[in-house]
Design a protein around this motif. Structure first.
Motif, mmCIF file in Angstrom:
data_model
loop_
_atom_site.group_PDB
_atom_site.id
_atom_site.type_symbol
_atom_site.label_atom_id
_atom_site.label_comp_id
_atom_site.label_asym_id
_atom_site.label_seq_id
_atom_site.Cartn_x
_atom_site.Cartn_y
_atom_site.Cartn_z
ATOM 1 N N ARG A 210 16.916 2.552 -3.297
ATOM 2 C CA ARG A 210 17.374 2.983 -4.616
ATOM 3 C C ARG A 210 16.446 2.447 -5.706
ATOM 4 O O ARG A 210 16.062 3.152 -6.630
ATOM 5 C CB ARG A 210 18.814 2.516 -4.818
ATOM 6 N N GLU A 211 16.048 1.168 -5.598
ATOM 7 C CA GLU A 211 15.163 0.584 -6.603
ATOM 8 C C GLU A 211 13.759 1.183 -6.525
ATOM 9 O O GLU A 211 13.100 1.375 -7.550
ATOM 10 C CB GLU A 211 15.112 -0.930 -6.442
ATOM 11 N N VAL A 212 13.293 1.477 -5.325
ATOM 12 C CA VAL A 212 11.985 2.121 -5.177
ATOM 13 C C VAL A 212 12.008 3.487 -5.862
ATOM 14 O O VAL A 212 11.093 3.848 -6.618
ATOM 15 C CB VAL A 212 11.610 2.267 -3.688
ATOM 16 N N MET A 213 13.054 4.254 -5.622
ATOM 17 C CA MET A 213 13.160 5.569 -6.253
ATOM 18 C C MET A 213 13.280 5.444 -7.770
ATOM 19 O O MET A 213 12.742 6.265 -8.515
ATOM 20 C CB MET A 213 14.352 6.326 -5.680
ATOM 21 N N SER A 214 13.982 4.418 -8.221
ATOM 22 C CA SER A 214 14.165 4.226 -9.654
ATOM 23 C C SER A 214 12.842 3.975 -10.358
ATOM 24 O O SER A 214 12.535 4.592 -11.386
ATOM 25 C CB SER A 214 15.129 3.054 -9.908
ATOM 26 N N ARG B 226 0.829 -1.205 0.000
ATOM 27 C CA ARG B 226 0.000 0.000 0.000
ATOM 28 C C ARG B 226 0.863 1.255 0.000
ATOM 29 O O ARG B 226 0.620 2.205 -0.760
ATOM 30 C CB ARG B 226 -0.921 0.002 1.227
ATOM 31 N N LEU B 227 1.916 1.258 0.813
ATOM 32 C CA LEU B 227 2.781 2.427 0.899
ATOM 33 C C LEU B 227 3.594 2.633 -0.380
ATOM 34 O O LEU B 227 3.840 3.772 -0.789
ATOM 35 C CB LEU B 227 3.719 2.285 2.100
ATOM 36 N N LEU B 228 4.010 1.537 -1.010
ATOM 37 C CA LEU B 228 4.721 1.663 -2.282
ATOM 38 C C LEU B 228 3.841 2.344 -3.332
ATOM 39 O O LEU B 228 4.300 3.231 -4.062
ATOM 40 C CB LEU B 228 5.171 0.291 -2.779
ATOM 41 N N ASN B 229 2.581 1.917 -3.412
ATOM 42 C CA ASN B 229 1.679 2.539 -4.379
ATOM 43 C C ASN B 229 1.380 3.989 -4.016
ATOM 44 O O ASN B 229 1.245 4.850 -4.902
ATOM 45 C CB ASN B 229 0.387 1.738 -4.474
ATOM 46 N N GLU B 230 1.313 4.278 -2.732
ATOM 47 C CA GLU B 230 1.103 5.662 -2.316
ATOM 48 C C GLU B 230 2.306 6.523 -2.710
ATOM 49 O O GLU B 230 2.148 7.653 -3.178
ATOM 50 C CB GLU B 230 0.879 5.729 -0.803
ATOM 51 N N ARG B 231 3.506 5.968 -2.522
ATOM 52 C CA ARG B 231 4.703 6.712 -2.924
ATOM 53 C C ARG B 231 4.728 6.930 -4.432
ATOM 54 O O ARG B 231 5.104 7.995 -4.917
ATOM 55 C CB ARG B 231 5.970 5.955 -2.490
ATOM 56 N N CYS C 238 9.843 4.671 -9.260
ATOM 57 C CA CYS C 238 8.966 5.832 -9.135
ATOM 58 C C CYS C 238 9.379 6.935 -10.096
ATOM 59 O O CYS C 238 8.522 7.614 -10.684
ATOM 60 C CB CYS C 238 8.973 6.343 -7.698
ATOM 61 N N LEU C 239 10.691 7.132 -10.263
ATOM 62 C CA LEU C 239 11.155 8.133 -11.218
ATOM 63 C C LEU C 239 10.727 7.768 -12.633
ATOM 64 O O LEU C 239 10.403 8.645 -13.441
ATOM 65 C CB LEU C 239 12.671 8.264 -11.141
ATOM 66 N N ALA C 240 10.718 6.474 -12.936
ATOM 67 C CA ALA C 240 10.300 6.038 -14.271
ATOM 68 C C ALA C 240 8.841 6.409 -14.545
ATOM 69 O O ALA C 240 8.459 6.592 -15.705
ATOM 70 C CB ALA C 240 10.506 4.537 -14.417
ATOM 71 N N LEU C 241 8.023 6.509 -13.482
ATOM 72 C CA LEU C 241 6.648 6.966 -13.659
ATOM 73 C C LEU C 241 6.596 8.447 -14.001
ATOM 74 O O LEU C 241 5.693 8.909 -14.721
ATOM 75 C CB LEU C 241 5.841 6.716 -12.381
ATOM 76 N N GLU C 242 7.548 9.218 -13.467
ATOM 77 C CA GLU C 242 7.609 10.645 -13.777
ATOM 78 C C GLU C 242 8.170 10.866 -15.172
ATOM 79 O O GLU C 242 7.553 11.491 -16.030
ATOM 80 C CB GLU C 242 8.510 11.365 -12.763
ATOM 81 N N GLN C 243 9.385 10.349 -15.383
ATOM 82 C CA GLN C 243 10.085 10.543 -16.648
ATOM 83 C C GLN C 243 11.171 9.484 -16.783
ATOM 84 O O GLN C 243 12.183 9.559 -16.092
ATOM 85 C CB GLN C 243 10.720 11.930 -16.709
ATOM 86 N N PRO C 244 10.988 8.475 -17.637
ATOM 87 C CA PRO C 244 12.026 7.454 -17.793
ATOM 88 C C PRO C 244 13.347 8.079 -18.250
ATOM 89 O O PRO C 244 13.360 8.957 -19.110
ATOM 90 C CB PRO C 244 11.451 6.528 -18.868
#
Length: 373
Positions: free
Chosen positions: A90-94, A33-38, A96-102
């Motif tokens: 690091r992988e979580v941020m990676s 749940r928290l991963l999807n919220e992030r 999530c960043l791909a959702l913003e701009q790969p």
């Protein structure tokens, strides 16, 4: 022990395990749940940055990611090691960043080499990585905007600075945006490690064979070694036979679904290679930073002392100084200098101003966060 007592203990053990497993399931649901919220927060960040249709929005902030990873490590209470927790984030941020701009990242190929491993260590596995055939191609693609960032080797413990990279920094207008430190471990990789006693051939790049020669001679003296053009080719061939192996790093195992039959077979296990991340953007201060510059000067007695004196006066710590003849230049010597601090800080700003006013030509290569992982 009677059968009834044994059965009772087994029931009690299963009940205890069931409670712990139920708790793990609850935790997993909360993590999910928290991963999807992030991830939704990351999407909101992208919407805010692109509001108004601006094309200048900056999605990847090296200083911000370094700060987040440092916080992760500082607040970690175990039992997971600090570095492992940071890698997870690091992988979580990676992703999530791909959702913003790969991000498109180029590196000095071929595929499955340690430079690609360094790129994935720095950016995470959700970036789009492309191998290029030369360092110059990496610099050119990034400067032209065909890629967001490039990853290039700059120094290793055995050979020192990669001089060709220094030449390219003098020619191209790019900033250093980050650094990666990687221990270059070589492994014996197999599709079926249980068949290691039947091993009949080892595929490897000549450089990898040289790095592991002592181990090969001691453990596999009767096994045929076949040189190939790249780690990727070695891993591909090993994946086709249960009695074949490849020498390569973790990334070769990941890309070709191989397993580590013998880990860390290199002759010098402490070998450390440093890579630089190059891009077009300037990086703000993260709190723990380095700055890199190129200094071009005439070769005369005392030249190096004069260059380094301004650092001593301000008590600025040097982390690397490398010199060589300046190629195709009116100057005689090229000095590559790494030092602690960010160019936005008062002391470093004064230092750079003094150097620029002296009898040298200075090129600022950028300030960037110190390697975290």
């Amino acid at each position: 022990m009677s059968d009834s007592k044994l059965q009772q203990e087994q029931r009690e053990q299963e009940q205890a395990l069931s409670k712990v497993r139920d708790r793990i399931d609850e935790i997993d649901r909360e993590i999910h749940r928290l991963l999807n919220e992030r991830a939704r927060c990351a999407q909101t960040v992208a919407e805010i940055k692109t509001k108004g249709g601006t094309e200048a929005a900056v999605f990847y902030r090296p200083e911000r990611e370094a700060q987040v990873l440092r916080k992760v490590m500082s607040r970690n209470e175990g039992p997971l090691p600090d570095q492992e927790v940071a890698r997870l984030f690091r992988e979580v941020m990676s992703v999530c960043l791909a959702l913003e701009q790969p991000l498109d990242v180029v590196f000095l190929g071929p595929e499955a080499n340690f430079t690609q491993q360094a790129a994935l260590k720095h950016f995470g596995h959700s970036v789009r990585c492309n191998a290029l055939g030369s360092l110059e191609s990496v610099f050119r693609d990034v400067e032209a905007g065909h890629a967001d960032f490039g990853v290039v080797p700059i120094e290793n413990a055995e050979d020192g600075v990669v001089n060709h990279a220094l030449d390219l920094f003098s020619r191209f207008n790019l900033n250093i945006c980050g650094e990666v430190e990687l221990r270059t471990h070589q492994h014996l990789l197999m599709a079926q490690p249980s068949e290691i006693d039947r091993l009949d051939v080892i595929y490897a790049h000549p450089f990898a064979i040289n790095q592991c020669r002592h181990w090969i001679e001691a453990r596999c003296a009767d096994v045929k070694c076949v040189e190939v053009e790249s780690n990727a080719e070695a891993a591909r061939l090993a994946a086709e036979s249960s009695t074949a192996a490849a020498i390569g790093g973790d990334i070769s195992a990941d890309l070709f679904n191989l397993e580590v039959a013998q880990a860390n077979i290199e002759d010098q296990p402490d070998s450390l290679t440093r890579y630089l991340v190059v891009g077009r953007q300037a990086v703000s201060a993260s709190g723990q930073d380095k700055t890199s510059i190129l200094l071009m000067a005439h070769d005369r007695p005392g030249a190096l002392y004069e260059l380094l004196e301004p650092f001593r006066k301000r008590n600025i710590s040097l982390t690397r100084v490398e010199s060589r003849a300046a190629p195709q230049s009116a100057w005689d010597m090229l000095f590559y200098v790494d030092f602690e601090g960010h160019e936005e800080s008062a002391g470093v700003a004064e230092l750079l101003k003094e150097l620029e006013s002296g009898s040298v030509e200075l090129k600022r290569l950028g300030s960037y966060p110190k390697a975290v992982l």
